[in-house]
Design an enzyme around this catalytic site. Structure first.
Site, PDB file in Angstrom:
ATOM      1  N   ASN A 198      39.986 -57.346  76.873  1.00 19.46           N
ATOM      2  CA  ASN A 198      41.341 -57.041  76.485  1.00 19.46           C
ATOM      3  C   ASN A 198      42.369 -58.243  76.728  1.00 19.46           C
ATOM      4  OD1 ASN A 198      40.822 -54.199  76.095  1.00 19.46           O
ATOM      5  ND2 ASN A 198      40.650 -54.018  78.569  1.00 19.46           N
ATOM      6  N   ARG A 199      41.799 -59.293  76.481  1.00 23.96           N
ATOM      7  CA  ARG A 199      42.408 -60.722  76.500  1.00 23.96           C
ATOM      8  C   ARG A 199      43.107 -61.043  77.788  1.00 23.96           C
ATOM      9  NH1 ARG A 199      39.591 -60.967  72.623  1.00 23.96           N
ATOM     10  NH2 ARG A 199      40.051 -61.920  70.707  1.00 23.96           N
TER      11      ARG A 199
END
Length: 215
Positions: free
Chosen positions: A192-193
């Protein structure tokens, strides 16, 4: 011409970087990471690093070179001192090194000051190089224009004949740099970065300050 790359996506989930699991010395963390990338398939030259300098024209410039050694003092590479990067370092020794190891979803960013190695250390490394590499260091006026590939190869042939059966000495304009780090940031890809970023900053008392940075 245009190409839309917005659908290029990858989920990073191979590892994590937590403060409780790392040393207080960033060079020990680097040594561990470097060993892990060495023993993991997927990177041909784990010692390949991007060296960024501020050129005489005021523009930053980056190029990939090979790190040849690292110690608790810093990171060592060799080049032509009269090259574009050599002139840039002579004018401004502040540089940035970057390692990217996609097989482990990791990168390391290093800010530091470059200084020339002692001549005996540069001599020793030059002597260890293959003869072809020694000749290449002599024949190439690195970063200077030349009219053709053929002209360069003709220069090499002439030099080979001139130095046949002779020992090749290190040219004074070629040698090593030691980059002493003032900041080392370790980046580990996460889902999810929400990547892990841990930065070590050298303090005036020579201790390292450790901070987690937001991705």
């Amino acid at each position: 011409m245009q190409k839309d790359l917005s659908n290029y996506r990858k989920s990073y989930q191979k590892s994590e970087l937590l403060e409780k699991a790392i040393s207080n010395n960033p060079m020990e963390v680097f040594q561990k990471w470097f060993h892990e990338v060495e023993v993991t398939d997927g990177v041909d030259e784990p010692n390949a690093m991007t060296v960024s300098t501020i050129g005489l024209d005021g523009y930053p410039k980056s190029r990939v070179v090979l790190m040849k050694k690292f110690t608790f003092e810093g990171f060592i590479f060799y080049t032509n001192y009269l090259s574009e990067k050599g002139k840039a370092i002579a004018n401004n020794p502040n540089v940035c090194l970057a390692f990217f190891w996609p097989n482990l979803e990791r990168q390391v960013l290093i800010k530091g000051k470059a200084e020339k190695l002692a001549t005996n250390l540069s001599d020793g490394y030059f002597e260890s190089r293959p003869r072809g590499s020694q000749l290449g260091a002599l024949v190439s006026e690195q970063s200077e224009p030349i009219k053709s590939r053929q002209a360069l190869e003709e220069k090499l042939i002439a030099l080979e004949k001139e130095l046949e059966n002779k020992e090749i000495e290190r040219p004074k304009h070629w040698g090593g740099y030691l980059v002493r780090p003032v900041s080392i940031e370790f980046w580990q890809g996460r889902p999810n970065r929400l990547h892990d970023r841990i930065r070590f900053s050298l303090q005036e008392d020579l201790d390292w300050k450790i901070e987690r940075l937001q991705p």
